[in-house]
Write a protein that holds these residues in place. Sequence first.
Motif, PDB file in Angstrom:
ATOM      1  N   ALA A   2       0.830  -1.203   0.000  1.00 10.15           N
ATOM      2  CA  ALA A   2       0.000   0.000   0.000  1.00 10.15           C
ATOM      3  C   ALA A   2       0.862   1.248   0.000  1.00 10.15           C
ATOM      4  N   MET A   3       0.405   2.266  -0.698  1.00 12.03           N
ATOM      5  CA  MET A   3       1.108   3.548  -0.722  1.00 12.03           C
ATOM      6  C   MET A   3       0.648   4.380   0.481  1.00 12.03           C
ATOM      7  N   TYR A   4       1.557   5.148   1.037  1.00  6.79           N
ATOM      8  CA  TYR A   4       1.217   6.017   2.162  1.00  6.79           C
ATOM      9  C   TYR A   4       0.373   7.187   1.670  1.00  6.79           C
ATOM     10  N   GLU A   5      -0.641   7.533   2.434  1.00  5.98           N
ATOM     11  CA  GLU A   5      -1.474   8.698   2.137  1.00  5.98           C
ATOM     12  C   GLU A   5      -1.650   9.477   3.441  1.00  5.98           C
ATOM     13  N   LYS A  10      -6.197  12.453   2.729  1.00  9.52           N
ATOM     14  CA  LYS A  10      -7.454  11.730   2.942  1.00  9.52           C
ATOM     15  C   LYS A  10      -8.592  12.705   3.188  1.00  9.52           C
TER      16      LYS A  10
END
Length: 62
Positions: A2-5, A10
């Motif tokens: 998963a990519m960091y957001e 968000k």
Amino acid sequence: MAMYESEHTKFMREWMAKHPEEQSEQKKGRALWWDKPQSVEEQQRFREARVPVKPYYYDANH
């Protein structure tokens, strides 16, 4: 994987999904400040007006 957001990203995604009318305001703001047409002559003037940067900016002897 998963990519960091970020929390801010968000929040903005959710907020824009709830307020789709803001996309047109966002485009108006971008056009006002960033999306400016430039002529070839204007770009040439910018290139000619550039001042060379010293190799070490804080050195007063050069």
